[in-house]
Scaffold this motif. Structure first.
Motif, PDB file in Angstrom:
ATOM      1  N   SER A 160       0.818  -1.213   0.032  1.00 59.97           N
ATOM      2  CA  SER A 160      -0.010  -0.076  -0.043  1.00 59.97           C
ATOM      3  C   SER A 160       0.811   1.287  -0.054  1.00 59.97           C
ATOM      4  O   SER A 160       1.924   1.289   0.713  1.00 59.97           O
ATOM      5  N   HIS A 161       0.589   2.125  -0.723  1.00 60.00           N
ATOM      6  CA  HIS A 161       1.177   3.471  -0.616  1.00 60.00           C
ATOM      7  C   HIS A 161       2.529   3.458  -1.361  1.00 60.00           C
ATOM      8  O   HIS A 161       3.444   4.255  -0.762  1.00 60.00           O
ATOM      9  N   GLU A 177      -7.715  -0.870  -6.268  1.00 63.40           N
ATOM     10  CA  GLU A 177      -6.424  -1.230  -6.150  1.00 63.40           C
ATOM     11  C   GLU A 177      -5.408  -0.130  -6.673  1.00 63.40           C
ATOM     12  O   GLU A 177      -4.307   0.320  -5.898  1.00 63.40           O
ATOM     13  N   ARG A 180      -5.154   2.342  -3.549  1.00 68.03           N
ATOM     14  CA  ARG A 180      -4.567   1.603  -2.457  1.00 68.03           C
ATOM     15  C   ARG A 180      -3.179   1.836  -2.593  1.00 68.03           C
ATOM     16  O   ARG A 180      -2.254   2.231  -1.452  1.00 68.03           O
ATOM     17  N   ARG A 225     -12.917   7.563  -5.750  1.00 67.66           N
ATOM     18  CA  ARG A 225     -11.623   7.661  -5.100  1.00 67.66           C
ATOM     19  C   ARG A 225     -10.746   8.469  -5.926  1.00 67.66           C
ATOM     20  O   ARG A 225      -9.382   8.797  -5.451  1.00 67.66           O
TER      21      ARG A 225
END
Length: 288
Positions: A160-161, A177, A180, A225
């Motif tokens: 993540s990130h 995804e 994320r 998002r």
């Protein structure tokens, strides 16, 4: 000074640093010619350089075949899509910080990822794709590129990130995804064809057409998002030989829908050189 074999080997492993084990979701580390996690799950790195993460019954439909990948390679070598590659390189250079990480979701042969990495001397790139034939080329497309087999529709085996930019060119889009794995300050760079793209050839050859609502559907899908940041239209005329048209026709989904002999007869009736429009929308999105 030439890059030593050991330094090149290390550079190829750097993109794998963001990968997670698809079975237990722990971090993967290169061990010889494999990636392994603390639970001792192991995934081979093929001799061509890509990591095989798809295991068991994790398979997807629509995988590019060897002939499709060969046709794509031949067409991209002509330079007809070079203006698009240059546009992506320019935008990415403005979007990415030094020493950044780019993930190309649906990397194909690595043509666009390589163009981006050439514009960013300290950046590494990881490409995901389901086609082993494409991945063999993607893994060797640039010294700072890595590649791994994965189904873009599934949760990514990526931390993540961990990514500064997600590149998505003519490929499936997994909005949750993408969000994320992106840094909060990161960007999503997407390319879609417009209904005018190859319109002249669609009429003569029966190529698959582009849905006029594609761009609106893209924005709607990502809106929860991502917010749109920048959009560019890229449109130009290509002068194509019969060989160019055949390679372009066989490199995408049309190859699954038209008999090759029928398509070749239609191309022969066109008369070449033939002028066709290339038309794309290049969009930058930011995470909400």
């Amino acid at each position: 000074m030439p890059t030593s074999p050991n330094a090149r080997h290390q550079a190829q492993h750097r993109p794998f640093d963001i990968l997670l084990c698809p079975l237990c979701h722990d971090r993967l580390k290169p061990v010889g010619q494999a990636l392994r996690c603390p639970s001792r799950h192991s995934f081979d790195i093929a001799r061509q350089g890509y990591a095989g993460l798809l295991a068991g019954n994790r398979r997807s439909t629509g995988v590019d075949t060897a002939s499709m990948v060969q046709a794509r390679t031949l067409f991209l070598q002509t330079g007809h899509y070079a203006p698009l590659a240059r546009t992506l390189a320019r935008l990415t250079a403005a979007l990415c910080p030094p020493d950044s990480t780019v993930l190309d979701a649906g990397v194909g042969t690595g043509y666009y990822l390589a163009a981006v990495l050439k514009a960013l001397p300290a950046t590494v790139g990881l490409g995901l794709d389901t086609s082993p034939y494409a991945l063999r080329r993607a893994a060797r497309s640039h010294a700072r590129a890595g590649a791994a087999s994965w189904d873009i529709w599934q949760p990514f085996p990526v931390q993540s990130h961990a990514v500064d930019l997600v590149l998505n060119v003519f490929a499936p889009r997994n909005g949750p995804e993408f969000h994320r794995i992106l840094q909060p300050s990161g960007a999503l760079l997407i390319v879609t064809p417009t209904p005018q793209h190859l319109g002249e050839l669609q009429r003569h050859l029966g190529l698959l057409s582009v849905d006029p609502a594609k761009e609106q559907r893209l924005r709607r899908t990502l809106s929860a998002r991502f917010q749109p940041d920048h959009t560019e239209a890229l449109k130009y005329v290509m002068t194509l030989t019969a060989q160019d048209i055949e390679a372009m026709s066989f490199m995408g989904p049309t190859a699954r829908h038209i008999n090759p002999d029928v398509l070749r007869r239609r191309i022969a009736l066109l008369g070449t050189p033939f002028q066709a429009t290339a038309s794309f929308v290049v969009s930058v999105y930011r995470p909400r």
